[in-house]
Design an enzyme around this catalytic site. Sequence first.
Site, short mmCIF file in Angstrom:
data_model
loop_
_atom_site.label_atom_id
_atom_site.label_comp_id
_atom_site.label_asym_id
_atom_site.label_seq_id
_atom_site.Cartn_x
_atom_site.Cartn_y
_atom_site.Cartn_z
N PHE A 57 0.82 -1.21 0.00
CA PHE A 57 0.00 0.00 0.00
C PHE A 57 0.86 1.27 0.00
CE2 PHE A 57 -2.76 -2.94 2.74
CZ PHE A 57 -3.34 -3.53 1.63
N GLU A 61 -1.66 13.61 9.49
CA GLU A 61 -2.29 12.85 8.42
C GLU A 61 -3.79 12.72 8.64
OE1 GLU A 61 -1.95 8.50 6.15
OE2 GLU A 61 -0.87 8.85 8.02
N ARG A 100 -34.48 17.05 -11.45
CA ARG A 100 -34.93 15.71 -11.85
C ARG A 100 -36.34 15.48 -11.32
NH1 ARG A 100 -34.48 11.47 -15.43
NH2 ARG A 100 -34.77 9.47 -14.36
N GLN A 139 -41.38 14.48 0.39
CA GLN A 139 -41.08 14.71 1.80
C GLN A 139 -39.91 13.88 2.31
OE1 GLN A 139 -43.59 13.32 5.16
NE2 GLN A 139 -43.88 15.49 5.59
N GLN A 163 -28.18 6.99 -4.06
CA GLN A 163 -29.59 6.58 -4.04
C GLN A 163 -30.48 7.67 -4.64
OE1 GLN A 163 -30.29 3.57 -3.07
NE2 GLN A 163 -32.52 3.60 -3.19
N LEU A 164 -30.20 8.91 -4.31
CA LEU A 164 -31.02 10.01 -4.82
C LEU A 164 -30.86 10.19 -6.33
CD1 LEU A 164 -30.50 12.56 -1.92
CD2 LEU A 164 -32.70 11.57 -2.62
N HIS A 165 -29.72 9.79 -6.86
CA HIS A 165 -29.51 9.86 -8.30
C HIS A 165 -30.20 8.72 -9.05
CE1 HIS A 165 -26.41 12.92 -7.62
NE2 HIS A 165 -26.40 13.12 -8.93
N GLU A 194 -12.23 1.83 13.54
CA GLU A 194 -12.19 1.08 14.80
C GLU A 194 -10.96 1.47 15.63
OE1 GLU A 194 -14.78 -0.65 11.93
OE2 GLU A 194 -12.64 -0.24 11.76
#
Length: 377
Positions: free
Chosen positions: A157, A241, A267, A278, A335-337, A366
């Site tokens: 990594f 960082e 949309r 709502q 989800q909204l798209h 964690e």
Amino acid sequence: MRRDLFTREHEEFRDLVRTFVAREVTPNLERWEEHGAADRAVWLRAGEHGLLGLDVDPEYGGAGVADYRYHAVLGEEFARAGAHAPALSLHNEICGLYLRAHTTPEQRLRWLPGFCSGELVTAVAISEPDAGSDLRRIRTRAVRDGDRYVLSGQKTFVSNGATADLVLVVARTGERSSDAGVFAVEPTRVGVTRGRTLDKIGMRALDTVELFLSDVEVPVENLLGREDRAFAYLIRTLRQERVMLAVSALATAERLFEETLAYCGKREVFGRPIGRHQYNRFLLAELRTALTVARAFTDRCVAEHDAGRLTSEEAAMAKWWNTELCQRVVDRCVQLHGGYGVMREFPVARAFVDTRVQTIYGGTTEIMKELIGQSLL
């Protein structure tokens, strides 16, 4: 709410960064993702624009500005553009901190001019196949042999790893669990092998590789600081960082929310904009509230870090909260798209995979909670 963290000078710097990203990064990002790394030339252009070595002494080609808020501006603008490469913040804030704080005048003269010009790209190699969050499991070793160290081990990594000219390697130097040093290793040295570019689901333009060290001879002059102080150095570096990651995560979430809000206004579903339903209004209200609260805390953390007062626990709070919030925002925005949310031409779809790693790198959520919890009892 009006932000009072930045001055006019910071906003002028923001304009410079925004222009640089628009001209040099955004038009090339898709090609870099296909290639697996940013063009080397963009590092040189970043150096020419004064985006490297912000807090490095002008003697070595840096801007000599100790104000951390300039780093925050840089991180915000790259995040808002969805630009994860080139990894200037990793170079500036992590590697740069090591090269400023734990080097001799000779080492600074040797490395910092190229660091600031973009001729010398840096990376840091800490994680190993069996040592991620638990850094004391590191097995890479550095054995002193006269005027040199001999390094052997494997790192993974390593971001910027395929591009880097200098890799800061953390290696064990003794038998105690705390005995470890930081060594500046040129990848051209005999015994250094860069492995394959890792096939990540996101952030594909950020070159991330494995690094193999087989009896690599490194001169004593390449040791940064003391050979038994790496973990002490890491504590300070990880604090910065985590602030860096918190800043980027929140800026990303804010950008995607604003784009989704605009989408929800135009949309239409069942005869009206989806934002007028709502449930969706309530969801947008919840996200806006969460982002506003996080912004207040994050700006305070940046100010406290700049003043040298931010604790490791507070940095951990900002890191886990903002990265988890970013994931939540991105998920809800997808989800909204609707179906368009999984089309790569939409920024929210790319962000869905690019942001997933945020709750893992720099210390998992964690681990952040564990650090905070230990400080309470």
